[in-house]
Design an enzyme around this catalytic site. Sequence first.
Site, short mmCIF file in Angstrom:
data_model
loop_
_atom_site.label_atom_id
_atom_site.label_comp_id
_atom_site.label_asym_id
_atom_site.label_seq_id
_atom_site.Cartn_x
_atom_site.Cartn_y
_atom_site.Cartn_z
N LYS A 54 1.15 -1.00 0.43
CA LYS A 54 -0.36 0.19 -0.64
C LYS A 54 0.83 1.54 0.25
CE LYS A 54 -4.04 -1.59 2.16
NZ LYS A 54 -4.93 -1.19 3.25
N TYR B 191 -16.00 -5.99 11.09
CA TYR B 191 -16.48 -6.75 10.51
C TYR B 191 -17.30 -8.17 10.45
CZ TYR B 191 -13.40 -6.79 6.12
OH TYR B 191 -12.45 -7.16 5.92
N LEU C 277 -15.63 -0.35 12.72
CA LEU C 277 -15.15 -0.51 11.69
C LEU C 277 -14.47 -2.50 11.21
CD1 LEU C 277 -12.07 1.66 10.36
CD2 LEU C 277 -14.49 1.81 10.30
P1 NAP Z 1 -3.35 -1.30 12.17
O1 NAP Z 1 -3.18 -0.13 11.18
O2 NAP Z 1 -2.60 -2.32 12.26
O3 NAP Z 1 -3.69 -0.74 13.08
C1 NAP Z 1 -4.69 -0.73 14.72
C2 NAP Z 1 -4.60 0.10 15.61
O4 NAP Z 1 -5.89 -0.35 16.63
C3 NAP Z 1 -3.24 0.15 15.72
O5 NAP Z 1 -3.77 1.80 16.38
C4 NAP Z 1 -3.27 0.00 16.94
O6 NAP Z 1 -2.33 0.52 18.58
C5 NAP Z 1 -4.23 -0.36 17.82
N1 NAP Z 1 -4.67 -1.68 18.88
C6 NAP Z 1 -4.36 -3.07 18.85
N2 NAP Z 1 -4.54 -3.31 19.41
C7 NAP Z 1 -4.36 -2.52 20.23
C8 NAP Z 1 -5.00 -2.84 21.63
N3 NAP Z 1 -5.08 -4.44 22.40
N4 NAP Z 1 -5.75 -1.53 22.74
C9 NAP Z 1 -4.62 -0.77 22.02
N5 NAP Z 1 -5.33 -0.66 20.91
C10 NAP Z 1 -4.84 -1.63 20.26
O7 NAP Z 1 -4.89 -1.92 11.62
P2 NAP Z 1 -5.32 -1.24 10.72
O8 NAP Z 1 -5.60 -1.69 8.87
O9 NAP Z 1 -5.74 0.23 10.64
O10 NAP Z 1 -7.05 -1.86 10.50
C11 NAP Z 1 -7.80 -1.94 12.55
C12 NAP Z 1 -8.87 -2.18 11.91
O11 NAP Z 1 -10.37 -1.70 11.18
C13 NAP Z 1 -9.43 -3.93 12.13
O12 NAP Z 1 -9.90 -4.47 12.33
C14 NAP Z 1 -9.31 -3.61 10.16
O13 NAP Z 1 -10.23 -5.18 9.98
C15 NAP Z 1 -10.66 -3.16 9.90
N6 NAP Z 1 -10.71 -2.10 8.98
C16 NAP Z 1 -12.01 -2.24 8.45
C17 NAP Z 1 -12.34 -1.54 6.91
C18 NAP Z 1 -13.70 -1.86 6.13
O14 NAP Z 1 -13.42 -1.40 4.87
N7 NAP Z 1 -14.25 -1.93 7.23
C19 NAP Z 1 -11.24 -0.45 6.41
C20 NAP Z 1 -9.66 -1.03 7.14
C21 NAP Z 1 -9.52 -1.72 8.38
P3 NAP Z 1 -0.44 0.31 18.60
O15 NAP Z 1 0.07 1.14 17.40
O16 NAP Z 1 -0.53 1.23 19.84
O17 NAP Z 1 -0.03 -0.70 18.22
#
Ligand code: NAP
Length: 262
Positions: free
Chosen positions: A47, A204, A202
């Site tokens: 990406k 699903y 977010l």
């Molecule tokens: P990412 O870049 O890995 O970011 C995840 C975030 O969550 C980071 O800030 C991380 O904190 C935080 N986190 C993880 N575990 C945690 C915990 N136990 N306590 C507190 N904070 C925590 O992932 P992403 O790509 O943003 O995706 C995140 C979610 O969004 C996923 O579930 C994904 O499936 C969903 N999503 C959905 C769509 C949709 O179309 N519906 C699109 C995109 C993403 P740290 O930085 O401190 O590790």
Amino acid sequence: MHNAAIAHLGANYVYVPLPITAANLQSALEGLVAIGLRGFSVTIPHKQAIMPLLSDVSAIARQIGAVNTVYRTEQGWVGTNTDMAGFLAPLVALHPFWGDKTAVILGNGGAARAVVAGCRELGCREIWVVGRDRAKLEAFQHSWDSLDSLHIQPWEELPQRLASADLLVNTTPIGMYPHVHHSPLTEDDLARAKPGAIAYDLIYTPRPTQFLQHAAAHGWMTLDGLEMLVHQGAIALELWLGQPAPVEVMRQALLDQLSPSH
Ligand code: NAP
């Protein structure tokens, strides 16, 4: 969902997975031109890496820091990001005016960037990003130039922020399958709902998450990640085919795919 839409439109295309290693990204792009590909989605780990290889990258993709959709123009491959528009699709209908609204966003990863861009687009008065790592939070805030409405807050101070939230968005993976009994917030935290407030997860899988079940029980209006997923895909398809996407057909295809029998 893309192939269901293509079949519905009677268009002569197909959407297929193309695994490409990082080392082959540049040559793959040249090959995809050679075979006349109309466009493609981009996912982890390409990406960010794909950006310098494209003829142009949209302002929103630069702001989010990731390309998720690439389409062909006469000038070459153009990259953009459809996550912000996908995130906004179910929200815009709910309030005509967001200028007096406060958004609270849990997490500061990739999806949080699309959500912040969306809240900026809505014109939210305050955007609070809540994270567990102060250094990452500060870096996140610094990456948004001149967005005065953006504030950061450590996770421990989250409960007191909730009473002022008009929109609460979970962008962390907490509660995602298989950890379906986890939630980023306790039921007690969610008891502090403001009247009319929206909880948006977010995630699903599952639908709804534990977070949304507790939020609904305490009077929050709830939205899950399916609409964002459908709409970011529909917007990409429109860029590739140059015609409106059949959103309902795409939603149904996703629902079929996500149903427990699959
Ligand atoms: P990412 O870049 O890995 O970011 C995840 C975030 O969550 C980071 O800030 C991380 O904190 C935080 N986190 C993880 N575990 C945690 C915990 N136990 N306590 C507190 N904070 C925590 O992932 P992403 O790509 O943003 O995706 C995140 C979610 O969004 C996923 O579930 C994904 O499936 C969903 N999503 C959905 C769509 C949709 O179309 N519906 C699109 C995109 C993403 P740290 O930085 O401190 O590790």
